[in-house]
Design an enzyme around this catalytic site. Structure first.
Site, PDB file in Angstrom:
ATOM      1  CG  HIS A  14      -1.898   1.030   1.250  1.00 53.56           C
ATOM      2  ND1 HIS A  14      -3.426   0.813   1.647  1.00 53.56           N
ATOM      3  CD2 HIS A  14      -1.910   2.599   0.887  1.00 53.56           C
ATOM      4  CE1 HIS A  14      -3.922   2.116   1.452  1.00 53.56           C
ATOM      5  NE2 HIS A  14      -2.965   2.899   1.011  1.00 53.56           N
ATOM      6  CG  HIS A  16      -0.745   6.861  -1.323  1.00 50.13           C
ATOM      7  ND1 HIS A  16      -2.086   6.908  -2.066  1.00 50.13           N
ATOM      8  CD2 HIS A  16      -0.915   6.351  -0.163  1.00 50.13           C
ATOM      9  CE1 HIS A  16      -2.952   6.345  -1.222  1.00 50.13           C
ATOM     10  NE2 HIS A  16      -2.374   6.178  -0.182  1.00 50.13           N
ATOM     11  NE  ARG A  18       0.700  11.565  -2.494  1.00 52.15           N
ATOM     12  CZ  ARG A  18      -0.452  11.088  -1.712  1.00 52.15           C
ATOM     13  NH1 ARG A  18      -1.520  10.578  -2.404  1.00 52.15           N
ATOM     14  NH2 ARG A  18      -0.658  11.666  -0.408  1.00 52.15           N
ATOM     15  CG  ASN A  42      -4.861   8.637  -3.912  1.00 54.59           C
ATOM     16  OD1 ASN A  42      -3.637   7.774  -4.240  1.00 54.59           O
ATOM     17  ND2 ASN A  42      -5.114   8.922  -2.464  1.00 54.59           N
ATOM     18  CE  LYS A 100      -7.872   1.712  -1.360  1.00 56.50           C
ATOM     19  NZ  LYS A 100      -6.653   2.580  -1.041  1.00 56.50           N
ATOM     20  CG  HIS A 137     -10.242   4.113   2.463  1.00 56.81           C
ATOM     21  ND1 HIS A 137      -8.769   4.833   2.470  1.00 56.81           N
ATOM     22  CD2 HIS A 137     -10.731   4.656   3.639  1.00 56.81           C
ATOM     23  CE1 HIS A 137      -8.866   5.786   3.674  1.00 56.81           C
ATOM     24  NE2 HIS A 137     -10.178   5.445   4.074  1.00 56.81           N
ATOM     25  CG  HIS A 175      -5.139   1.935   5.635  1.00 58.20           C
ATOM     26  ND1 HIS A 175      -6.692   2.014   5.379  1.00 58.20           N
ATOM     27  CD2 HIS A 175      -5.071   3.027   4.458  1.00 58.20           C
ATOM     28  CE1 HIS A 175      -7.005   2.713   4.439  1.00 58.20           C
ATOM     29  NE2 HIS A 175      -6.070   3.231   3.748  1.00 58.20           N
ATOM     30  CG  ASP A 248      -1.909   4.943   4.047  1.00 59.11           C
ATOM     31  OD1 ASP A 248      -1.880   5.164   2.615  1.00 59.11           O
ATOM     32  OD2 ASP A 248      -2.518   5.180   4.725  1.00 59.11           O
ATOM     33  CG  HIS A 252      -0.364  15.142   1.538  1.00 60.01           C
ATOM     34  ND1 HIS A 252      -1.155  15.232   0.319  1.00 60.01           N
ATOM     35  CD2 HIS A 252      -1.073  14.084   2.149  1.00 60.01           C
ATOM     36  CE1 HIS A 252      -2.172  14.077   0.385  1.00 60.01           C
ATOM     37  NE2 HIS A 252      -1.940  13.515   1.676  1.00 60.01           N
TER      38      HIS A 252
HETATM   39  C1  NCD Z   1      -3.991   8.848   1.525  1.00 63.70           C
HETATM   40  C2  NCD Z   1      -3.315   9.835   0.591  1.00 63.70           C
HETATM   41  O1  NCD Z   1      -2.952  10.702   1.144  1.00 63.70           O
HETATM   42  O2  NCD Z   1      -3.414   9.640  -0.662  1.00 63.70           O
HETATM   43  N1  NCD Z   1      -4.021   9.416   2.876  1.00 63.70           N
HETATM   44  C3  NCD Z   1      -3.989   8.898   4.041  1.00 63.70           C
HETATM   45  O3  NCD Z   1      -4.270   9.675   5.091  1.00 63.70           O
HETATM   46  N2  NCD Z   1      -3.923   7.422   4.205  1.00 63.70           N
HETATM   47  C4  NCD Z   1      -5.093   8.231   1.219  1.00 63.70           C
HETATM   48  C5  NCD Z   1      -5.658   6.936   1.892  1.00 63.70           C
HETATM   49  O4  NCD Z   1      -5.026   5.789   1.885  1.00 63.70           O
HETATM   50  O5  NCD Z   1      -6.542   6.924   2.679  1.00 63.70           O
HETATM   51 ZN    ZN Z   2      -3.561   4.766   1.342  1.00 67.47          ZN
END
Ligand code: NCD
Ligand code: ZN
Length: 348
Positions: A14, A16, A18, A42, A100, A137, A175, A248, A252
């Site tokens: 899992h 991200h 980006r 996402n 997903k 999720h 998660h 996860d 950001h």
């Molecule tokens: C994730 C994200 O920022 O893309 N944020 C998070 O708090 N885990 C999205 C997600 O997995 O819920």
């Molecule tokens: Zn996530």
């Protein structure tokens, strides 16, 4: 001599990563420690079709440091209108590893998510038929549901019926964040598995809110009580095959984390494997670390484990505080950055 442990190379089920400058900045941290990673879809706009996934895969591959054998695994972001034929073709062509589900409005970039659960039944039936994993999720986004109960309500209202209606569909509750969630996964294994993040293993909501508001501990699902954290720790370190690693890691830009309305997500890939090792050491379960990080996930996905290894040593090191990002995003802060981390990757 310092304590050391060598395990098969982990996978991150899992993640991200980006896109654009952020992707370039963060992907090397994952490629350094992990063999494969499920790249969550996402983005804005999301990765929905096989064609979009091929293009995203190319961009991710271009960000992998030279010489690395890291493999990104792509996912489709499920919408009310997803075409089962496109999902099947993408799976058969090796473009998609999984689908997903984000309930609409449950988390970061989930506005395109599922609003009408009846509409996704044809896709779920097709995935069941072709043996394609379904990643969830698992939070009910209905505004009447208390944020701390979202996982438990989703399980009862949505997940339980899906498991029953599609008994051949292999699902991952992503998660997992609550004692109820852990108990439910255990009771429905092996059809159901769950990823566990390093921060749900370590933090309580008192850490998050009890000593000042700490926006860098804000994530979805939100951090819960000590009892929940302890249930998650027992699950991860138990050796049960239904529980496996998923960081996860969700970077950001600082400007979006520290805003009037801040975004959820914890960027932890640089320290993740070290934190997992710390938790397992604290629970006297280092002999079960490899099952959790490197064997249980591939088993659920029906993929072979990695053949390479990674070695960790109990040696203090300081994680970088932030990563620089080109362009207007500028930088992203690293979870536990600037702190002394107890376990260090010494060979990978
Ligand atoms: C994730 C994200 O920022 O893309 N944020 C998070 O708090 N885990 C999205 C997600 O997995 O819920
Ligand atoms: Zn996530």
């Amino acid at each position: 001599m310092a304590e050391r442990i060598t395990i098969k190379k982990p996978d991150d089920w899992h993640l991200h990563v980006r896109d654009g400058a952020m992707l370039k900045a963060v992907l090397p941290f994952t490629a350094a420690h992990f063999g494969r990673a499920i790249c969550m879809p996402n983005l804005v706009p999301p990765v929905v079709t096989a064609k979009e996934a091929v293009a995203y895969h190319e961009r991710v591959r271009a960000a992998i440091p030279e010489g690395s054998k890291f493999q990104p695994l792509m996912t489709s972001y499920l919408t009310d209108n997803t075409d089962p034929n496109d999902i099947e073709a993408g799976f058969r062509d090796g473009v998609f590893t999984a689908v997903k589900l984000y309930p609409a409005h449950a988390t970061t970039n989930s506005t395109y998510g599922v609003t009408d659960f009846k509409k996704i039944n044809p896709v779920l039936a097709r995935m069941e038929k072709i043996g394609m994993p379904f990643l969830i999720h698992g939070e009910e986004a209905d505004p009447d549901t208390d944020i701390f109960d979202r996982e438990a309500v989703f399980i009862e209202r949505r997940l339980q019926p899906m498991l029953k209606n599609f008994p051949g569909l292999r699902i991952v509750l992503e998660h997992v964040s609550s004692r109820e969630g852990v108990d439910f996964v255990r009771a429905h294994a092996p059809q159901l598995g769950a990823t566990i993040t390093p921060y749900h293993l370590m933090l309580t909501r008192t850490d998050w809110l009890g000593y000042g508001n700490r926006p860098y501990m804000y994530c979805m699902p939100v951090i819960k009580r000590r009892e929940d954290r302890d249930a998650i720790r027992r699950a991860a370190t138990s050796g049960e095959t239904c529980f496996f690693l998923g960081t996860d890691s969700a970077p950001h830009p600082v400007s979006r984390k520290l805003n009037t309305v801040g975004v959820p997500g914890i960027f932890n890939s640089p320290v993740a494997i070290s934190l997992y090792a710390q938790v397992f050491a604290e629970e006297n379960a280092l002999d079960r670390l490899e099952a959790f990080t490197s064997l249980n996930g591939p088993k659920h996905y029906r993929l072979p484990p990695n053949t390479e290894t990674i070695t960790l040593e109990r040696t203090g090191w300081t994680a970088p505080e932030e990563v620089e990002v080109d362009g207007p995003d500028e930088r992203a802060l690293i979870h536990r950055g600037g702190e002394t981390i107890q376990w260090k990757v010494v060979a990978a």
